[in-house]
Design a protein around this motif. Structure first.
Motif, short mmCIF file in Angstrom:
data_model
loop_
_atom_site.label_atom_id
_atom_site.label_comp_id
_atom_site.label_asym_id
_atom_site.label_seq_id
_atom_site.Cartn_x
_atom_site.Cartn_y
_atom_site.Cartn_z
N MET A 1 28.69 -24.54 -19.72
CA MET A 1 29.76 -25.42 -20.18
C MET A 1 29.32 -26.89 -20.06
N GLU A 2 29.38 -27.63 -21.17
CA GLU A 2 28.95 -29.04 -21.14
C GLU A 2 30.15 -29.93 -20.81
N HIS A 3 30.03 -30.73 -19.72
CA HIS A 3 31.09 -31.70 -19.41
C HIS A 3 30.79 -32.98 -20.17
N GLN A 4 31.78 -33.78 -20.38
CA GLN A 4 31.51 -35.11 -20.93
C GLN A 4 31.16 -36.07 -19.81
N LYS A 5 31.30 -35.62 -18.55
CA LYS A 5 31.13 -36.55 -17.43
C LYS A 5 29.66 -36.74 -17.08
N THR A 6 29.35 -37.96 -16.62
CA THR A 6 27.97 -38.29 -16.27
C THR A 6 27.84 -38.45 -14.77
N VAL A 7 26.83 -37.77 -14.22
CA VAL A 7 26.52 -37.88 -12.80
C VAL A 7 25.25 -38.72 -12.65
N ILE A 8 25.33 -39.75 -11.82
CA ILE A 8 24.15 -40.59 -11.55
C ILE A 8 23.64 -40.24 -10.16
N VAL A 9 22.39 -39.79 -10.10
CA VAL A 9 21.78 -39.47 -8.80
C VAL A 9 20.83 -40.61 -8.44
N ILE A 10 21.01 -41.20 -7.27
CA ILE A 10 20.12 -42.29 -6.84
C ILE A 10 19.13 -41.70 -5.85
N GLY A 11 17.86 -41.62 -6.25
CA GLY A 11 16.82 -41.04 -5.39
C GLY A 11 16.33 -39.72 -5.95
N GLY A 12 15.01 -39.59 -6.07
CA GLY A 12 14.43 -38.37 -6.66
C GLY A 12 13.44 -37.68 -5.74
N GLY A 13 13.78 -37.59 -4.44
CA GLY A 13 13.03 -36.72 -3.53
C GLY A 13 13.59 -35.30 -3.66
N ILE A 14 13.25 -34.43 -2.71
CA ILE A 14 13.71 -33.05 -2.80
C ILE A 14 15.25 -32.98 -2.83
N VAL A 15 15.90 -33.88 -2.10
CA VAL A 15 17.37 -33.81 -2.04
C VAL A 15 17.98 -34.28 -3.37
N GLY A 16 17.54 -35.44 -3.87
CA GLY A 16 18.10 -35.95 -5.12
C GLY A 16 17.81 -35.02 -6.30
N LEU A 17 16.57 -34.52 -6.36
CA LEU A 17 16.22 -33.63 -7.48
C LEU A 17 17.04 -32.35 -7.42
N SER A 18 17.27 -31.83 -6.20
CA SER A 18 18.07 -30.61 -6.08
C SER A 18 19.51 -30.86 -6.52
N CYS A 19 20.05 -32.02 -6.14
CA CYS A 19 21.41 -32.36 -6.58
C CYS A 19 21.45 -32.45 -8.10
N ALA A 20 20.41 -33.10 -8.67
CA ALA A 20 20.38 -33.27 -10.13
C ALA A 20 20.32 -31.90 -10.81
N PHE A 21 19.47 -31.02 -10.28
CA PHE A 21 19.31 -29.70 -10.90
C PHE A 21 20.64 -28.93 -10.91
N PHE A 22 21.28 -28.87 -9.75
CA PHE A 22 22.49 -28.04 -9.67
C PHE A 22 23.67 -28.70 -10.40
N ALA A 23 23.69 -30.03 -10.44
CA ALA A 23 24.76 -30.70 -11.19
C ALA A 23 24.57 -30.44 -12.69
N ARG A 24 23.32 -30.50 -13.13
CA ARG A 24 23.02 -30.23 -14.55
C ARG A 24 23.39 -28.79 -14.89
N ARG A 25 23.02 -27.88 -13.97
CA ARG A 25 23.34 -26.46 -14.21
C ARG A 25 24.86 -26.25 -14.29
N ALA A 26 25.62 -27.11 -13.59
CA ALA A 26 27.09 -27.00 -13.65
C ALA A 26 27.63 -27.64 -14.93
N GLY A 27 26.73 -28.22 -15.75
CA GLY A 27 27.17 -28.69 -17.06
C GLY A 27 27.33 -30.19 -17.19
N TYR A 28 27.03 -30.96 -16.14
CA TYR A 28 27.18 -32.42 -16.24
C TYR A 28 26.00 -33.04 -17.00
N ARG A 29 26.26 -34.21 -17.58
CA ARG A 29 25.15 -35.05 -18.02
C ARG A 29 24.59 -35.70 -16.76
#
Ligand SMILES: Cc1cc2nc3c(=O)[nH]c(=O)nc-3n(C[C@H](O)[C@H](O)[C@H](O)COP(=O)(O)OP(=O)(O)OC[C@H]3O[C@@H](n4cnc5c(N)ncnc54)[C@H](O)[C@@H]3O)c2cc1C
Length: 419
Positions: A1-29
């Motif tokens: 399901m694609e949301h219209q909402k945008t999630v901004i992740v600040i930081g791309g270490g293991i924690v930030g990338l994991s947040c980005a991956f699972f947020a994207r999988r949940a359908g966020y931009r």
């Protein structure tokens, strides 16, 4: 399901990338801001152990009793640059307070809850990012040169067993089989059977970043320099030339998270305990089949794809002081005189990294107290590689307003304001 909402992740270490991956999988931009993705930060240079057995926080009465001698010895595994002492004293006081029985148990309960599903989260993330082959079911060993030293840790083993941690005692011949390069050095050890190893943490992070990009995560190679509010609500992150607007924000800058959290009004007692590594070129030989903590020397050895990595313990000196390799060099020299197989191995690389550390050893995972559209995900200390993917999964559940798999209250950024 694609949301219209945008999630901004600040930081791309293991924690930030994991947040980005699972947020994207949940359908966020999803957009990740980091000047240096997959760079030489903590997530790159760590020992690579998925240490799901480490349910006990670092602050214990036993450690506090040893503190004066640890602080005064030149070769101690705990170093403080004296100029940094006034800055770190409030953190150390909180650390000492965390060792009392009640807060100790509170932290252990929180860590235990999040460690239980940490491997499952790695498996899910790694499978989606073509990184499964980098995970190995090695277990991890705590090894002792003497029987006395092994016996001295009996209370800790009993406490870990009470928390359900599975372990197996090893005698000298068992250890030599798992650590052929160290044959004859150790008398006793404990093998933590459920732990795993990431065979190349840098490559793991790079593949997760690639996996995120393939799923449509956008990367912005810049630093977050501040935040922007609109009608009292967090609306954007400022990078060098523009604001990056979003609906939900995730602050996951590891040891650099404190200043941005403070801009949101959240004053968290985050500091950095710095750690070093040395890489030894082992050619094609395997000196270790399972990562190993050497109790008497307080160092960890991991056989990685690219050689043998030795990591040191803890230095308090903040984010800006230059590296001081003297301590780890002296430790390596002492070890080379005990372990013949290491004596001639060339040093390939030396590295300093910044663990993002909370005084109670519990990461911060949860919404800002003042800006509920900003989630915090930092402070994972010695367990950030282990807990990154599970943190990402929990944050993705929380930003959707779903009930999280585990209760996030013990991880709240506000937990220190009431204590
Ligand atoms: C020597 C050593 C050994 C370790 N061994 C282990 C181990 O075996 N197992 C384990 O589980 N953990 C281990 N750790 C801990 C683990 O590496 C860390 O807890 C983890 O990497 C922290 O991940 P992170 O994503 O929070 O931070 P980081 O990996 O530090 O990433 C933070 C990111 O934020 C970015 N950033 C910073 N400021 C900004 C800004 N203003 N704007 C945008 N981006 C920004 C940085 O560029 C960086 O990429 C070890 C650590 C060290 C130092």
């Amino acid at each position: 399901m694609e949301h219209q909402k945008t999630v901004i992740v600040i930081g791309g270490g293991i924690v930030g990338l994991s947040c980005a991956f699972f947020a994207r999988r949940a359908g966020y931009r999803v957009k990740v801001i980091d000047p240096d993705i997959a760079s030489r930060r903590a997530s790159f240079g760590n020992a690579g152990i998925l240490a799901v057995c480490e349910t006990l926080p670092l602050a214990t009465p036993a450690l506090l009793r040893q503190l004066p001698s640890l602080l005064l010895s030149r070769d101690s595994p705990l170093q403080i640059r004296w100029r940094y002492l006034p800055v770190v004293i409030p953190w150390l006081i909180r650390f000492a307070r965390s060792s009392a029985r009640e807060p100790f148990l509170r932290s252990a309960t929180a860590l235990n809850s999040v460690l239980q599903t940490a491997l499952d989260a790695h498996a899910e993330l790694a499978a989606a990012c073509s990184a499964t082959e980098l995970l190995a079911p090695t277990g991890w060993i705590k090894a002792y040169q003497s029987d006395d030293a092994y016996r001295s840790q009996g209370d800790e083993r009993a406490e870990l067993a009470d928390w359900g941690v599975t372990m197996q005692p090893l005698d000298a011949s068992d250890i030599d089989a798992l650590a052929p390069g160290f044959a004859g050095v150790f008398a006793k050890a404990t093998l933590f059977t459920d732990c795993q190893q990431v065979k190349s943490p840098g490559e793991y992070i790079a593949r997760i970043a690639d996996g995120c990009a393939r799923q449509g995560v956008e990367f912005i190679r810049d630093s977050a320099r501040g935040v922007v509010f609109k009608d009292g609500r967090l609306s954007a992150v400022r990078v060098s030339d523009r604001p990056i607007e979003g609906d939900t924000f995730i602050l996951a800058c590891g040891a650099w998270s404190k200043a941005l959290a403070a801009e949101l009004g959240d004053h968290v007692p985050l500091d950095t305990d710095r750690g070093y590594h040395v890489m030894l070129d082992t050619g094609h030989s395997t000196l270790l089949r399972s990562p190993l903590f050497w109790h008497e020397k307080s160092v960890v050895f991991s056989q990685l794809d690219r050689g043998l990595r030795m990591t040191s313990s803890v230095e308090f000196a903040g984010l800006d002081a230059p590296p001081a390799y003297g301590n780890i060099d002296r430790t390596l020299n002492a070890i080379r005189s005990i372990v013949p197989a290491l004596a001639e191995l060339p040093v390939e690389d030396r590295w300093l990294g910044f663990r993002p550390s909370m005084p109670d050893s519990v990461p911060v995972i949860g919404p800002s107290a003042h800006h509920p559209n900003c989630f915090f995900a930092f402070g994972h200390g010695h367990l950030g590689l282990t807990l990154g993917p599970q943190t990402g999964r929990l944050v993705a559940q929380a930003i959707q307003g779903r009930k999280t798999d585990i209760d996030l209250a013990p991880f709240s950024p506000s937990r220190f304001t009431s204590r």
